[in-house]
Design a protein around this motif. Structure first.
Motif, PDB file in Angstrom:
ATOM      1  N   SER A 159       0.842  -1.206   0.000  1.00  0.00           N
ATOM      2  CA  SER A 159       0.000   0.000   0.000  1.00  0.00           C
ATOM      3  C   SER A 159       0.869   1.245   0.000  1.00  0.00           C
ATOM      4  O   SER A 159       2.038   1.205   0.380  1.00  0.00           O
ATOM      5  N   PHE A 160       0.263   2.335  -0.433  1.00  0.00           N
ATOM      6  CA  PHE A 160       0.870   3.658  -0.328  1.00  0.00           C
ATOM      7  C   PHE A 160       0.180   4.360   0.833  1.00  0.00           C
ATOM      8  O   PHE A 160      -1.041   4.452   0.860  1.00  0.00           O
ATOM      9  N   GLU A 161       0.956   4.850   1.764  1.00  0.00           N
ATOM     10  CA  GLU A 161       0.415   5.553   2.925  1.00  0.00           C
ATOM     11  C   GLU A 161       0.404   7.057   2.698  1.00  0.00           C
ATOM     12  O   GLU A 161      -0.254   7.782   3.438  1.00  0.00           O
ATOM     13  N   ALA A 162       1.159   7.535   1.712  1.00  0.00           N
ATOM     14  CA  ALA A 162       1.172   8.950   1.350  1.00  0.00           C
ATOM     15  C   ALA A 162       0.631   9.083  -0.068  1.00  0.00           C
ATOM     16  O   ALA A 162       0.992   8.315  -0.954  1.00  0.00           O
ATOM     17  N   ASP A 163      -0.241  10.051  -0.255  1.00  0.00           N
ATOM     18  CA  ASP A 163      -0.807  10.302  -1.579  1.00  0.00           C
ATOM     19  C   ASP A 163       0.208  11.015  -2.469  1.00  0.00           C
ATOM     20  O   ASP A 163       1.081  11.734  -1.983  1.00  0.00           O
ATOM     21  N   ASP A 164       0.059  10.824  -3.768  1.00  0.00           N
ATOM     22  CA  ASP A 164       0.886  11.540  -4.740  1.00  0.00           C
ATOM     23  C   ASP A 164       0.631  13.039  -4.579  1.00  0.00           C
ATOM     24  O   ASP A 164      -0.517  13.487  -4.559  1.00  0.00           O
ATOM     25  N   GLY A 165       1.691  13.803  -4.404  1.00  0.00           N
ATOM     26  CA  GLY A 165       1.569  15.244  -4.238  1.00  0.00           C
ATOM     27  C   GLY A 165       1.341  15.687  -2.806  1.00  0.00           C
ATOM     28  O   GLY A 165       1.125  16.872  -2.545  1.00  0.00           O
ATOM     29  N   ALA A 166       1.394  14.742  -1.856  1.00  0.00           N
ATOM     30  CA  ALA A 166       1.150  15.069  -0.455  1.00  0.00           C
ATOM     31  C   ALA A 166       2.407  15.600   0.226  1.00  0.00           C
ATOM     32  O   ALA A 166       3.523  15.168  -0.077  1.00  0.00           O
ATOM     33  N   MET A 167       2.206  16.510   1.158  1.00  0.00           N
ATOM     34  CA  MET A 167       3.297  16.994   1.995  1.00  0.00           C
ATOM     35  C   MET A 167       3.624  15.909   3.006  1.00  0.00           C
ATOM     36  O   MET A 167       2.720  15.337   3.626  1.00  0.00           O
ATOM     37  N   VAL A 168       4.917  15.588   3.160  1.00  0.00           N
ATOM     38  CA  VAL A 168       5.354  14.573   4.122  1.00  0.00           C
ATOM     39  C   VAL A 168       6.436  15.165   5.022  1.00  0.00           C
ATOM     40  O   VAL A 168       7.082  16.155   4.677  1.00  0.00           O
ATOM     41  N   ASN A 169       6.605  14.532   6.158  1.00  0.00           N
ATOM     42  CA  ASN A 169       7.610  14.940   7.128  1.00  0.00           C
ATOM     43  C   ASN A 169       8.582  13.795   7.365  1.00  0.00           C
ATOM     44  O   ASN A 169       8.259  12.633   7.090  1.00  0.00           O
ATOM     45  N   PRO A 170       9.763  14.091   7.904  1.00  0.00           N
ATOM     46  CA  PRO A 170      10.708  13.014   8.212  1.00  0.00           C
ATOM     47  C   PRO A 170      10.050  11.985   9.132  1.00  0.00           C
ATOM     48  O   PRO A 170       9.369  12.347  10.093  1.00  0.00           O
ATOM     49  N   GLY A 171      10.211  10.717   8.788  1.00  0.00           N
ATOM     50  CA  GLY A 171       9.640   9.642   9.585  1.00  0.00           C
ATOM     51  C   GLY A 171       8.253   9.214   9.161  1.00  0.00           C
ATOM     52  O   GLY A 171       7.764   8.183   9.625  1.00  0.00           O
ATOM     53  N   ASP A 172       7.597   9.971   8.278  1.00  0.00           N
ATOM     54  CA  ASP A 172       6.285   9.561   7.777  1.00  0.00           C
ATOM     55  C   ASP A 172       6.427   8.311   6.921  1.00  0.00           C
ATOM     56  O   ASP A 172       7.341   8.205   6.106  1.00  0.00           O
ATOM     57  N   THR A 173       5.501   7.369   7.087  1.00  0.00           N
ATOM     58  CA  THR A 173       5.490   6.175   6.250  1.00  0.00           C
ATOM     59  C   THR A 173       4.955   6.540   4.871  1.00  0.00           C
ATOM     60  O   THR A 173       3.894   7.150   4.753  1.00  0.00           O
ATOM     61  N   LEU A 174       5.712   6.169   3.843  1.00  0.00           N
ATOM     62  CA  LEU A 174       5.307   6.433   2.464  1.00  0.00           C
ATOM     63  C   LEU A 174       4.681   5.198   1.837  1.00  0.00           C
ATOM     64  O   LEU A 174       3.662   5.285   1.152  1.00  0.00           O
ATOM     65  N   VAL A 175       5.323   4.038   2.051  1.00  0.00           N
ATOM     66  CA  VAL A 175       4.922   2.796   1.390  1.00  0.00           C
ATOM     67  C   VAL A 175       5.078   1.632   2.360  1.00  0.00           C
ATOM     68  O   VAL A 175       6.016   1.609   3.167  1.00  0.00           O
ATOM     69  N   VAL A 176       4.177   0.666   2.248  1.00  0.00           N
ATOM     70  CA  VAL A 176       4.294  -0.583   2.984  1.00  0.00           C
ATOM     71  C   VAL A 176       4.649  -1.676   1.974  1.00  0.00           C
ATOM     72  O   VAL A 176       4.007  -1.801   0.925  1.00  0.00           O
ATOM     73  N   VAL A 177       5.708  -2.436   2.287  1.00  0.00           N
ATOM     74  CA  VAL A 177       6.189  -3.500   1.407  1.00  0.00           C
ATOM     75  C   VAL A 177       6.046  -4.842   2.140  1.00  0.00           C
ATOM     76  O   VAL A 177       6.519  -4.976   3.268  1.00  0.00           O
ATOM     77  N   ARG A 178       5.384  -5.797   1.493  1.00  0.00           N
ATOM     78  CA  ARG A 178       5.318  -7.162   2.020  1.00  0.00           C
ATOM     79  C   ARG A 178       6.628  -7.832   1.606  1.00  0.00           C
ATOM     80  O   ARG A 178       6.901  -8.012   0.413  1.00  0.00           O
ATOM     81  N   GLU A 179       7.448  -8.154   2.595  1.00  0.00           N
ATOM     82  CA  GLU A 179       8.792  -8.665   2.321  1.00  0.00           C
ATOM     83  C   GLU A 179       8.737 -10.017   1.612  1.00  0.00           C
ATOM     84  O   GLU A 179       7.879 -10.847   1.896  1.00  0.00           O
ATOM     85  N   ALA A 180       9.684 -10.204   0.692  1.00  0.00           N
ATOM     86  CA  ALA A 180       9.804 -11.465  -0.029  1.00  0.00           C
ATOM     87  C   ALA A 180      10.271 -12.552   0.944  1.00  0.00           C
ATOM     88  O   ALA A 180      11.073 -12.293   1.836  1.00  0.00           O
ATOM     89  N   THR A 181       9.737 -13.738   0.766  1.00  0.00           N
ATOM     90  CA  THR A 181      10.152 -14.857   1.600  1.00  0.00           C
ATOM     91  C   THR A 181      11.170 -15.685   0.849  1.00  0.00           C
ATOM     92  O   THR A 181      11.112 -15.815  -0.370  1.00  0.00           O
ATOM     93  N   ALA A 182      12.086 -16.234   1.590  1.00  0.00           N
ATOM     94  CA  ALA A 182      13.167 -17.014   0.962  1.00  0.00           C
ATOM     95  C   ALA A 182      12.709 -18.411   0.606  1.00  0.00           C
ATOM     96  O   ALA A 182      11.771 -18.934   1.007  1.00  0.00           O
TER      97      ALA A 182
END
Length: 81
Positions: A58-81
């Motif tokens: 998912s994207f937690e920040a919208d395109d064109g949104a103001m963000v601050n340091p530490g804000d979550t931008l994207v959630v990535v489901r980690e690849a499994t080995a």
């Protein structure tokens, strides 16, 4: 799940420029180090890269949104080995 956070304040963009396709979409596979967006501050553009390989959940920040340091931008489901 892993998160990609903003390292600096600015405006988050999912595309490299107007009229361009987004770097990645929800459901896309990404590699560690792959650019997933950019943050602009005072006409300086900083590429934001995924720290881990996986799939964009998912994207937690919208395109064109103001963000601050530490804000979550994207959630990535980690690849499994």
């Amino acid at each position: 799940m892993a998160t990609v956070i903003s390292p600096l304040p600015g405006i988050f963009y999912r595309k490299p420029g107007p009229g361009k396709d987004p770097f990645v979409e929800v459901g896309d596979a990404v590699e560690a180090g792959q650019t997933i967006g950019i943050v602009e501050i005072m006409k300086q553009f900083t590429e934001i890269q995924s720290d881990t390989a996986g799939v964009i959940e998912s994207f937690e920040a919208d395109d064109g949104a103001m963000v601050n340091p530490g804000d979550t931008l994207v959630v990535v489901r980690e690849a499994t080995a």
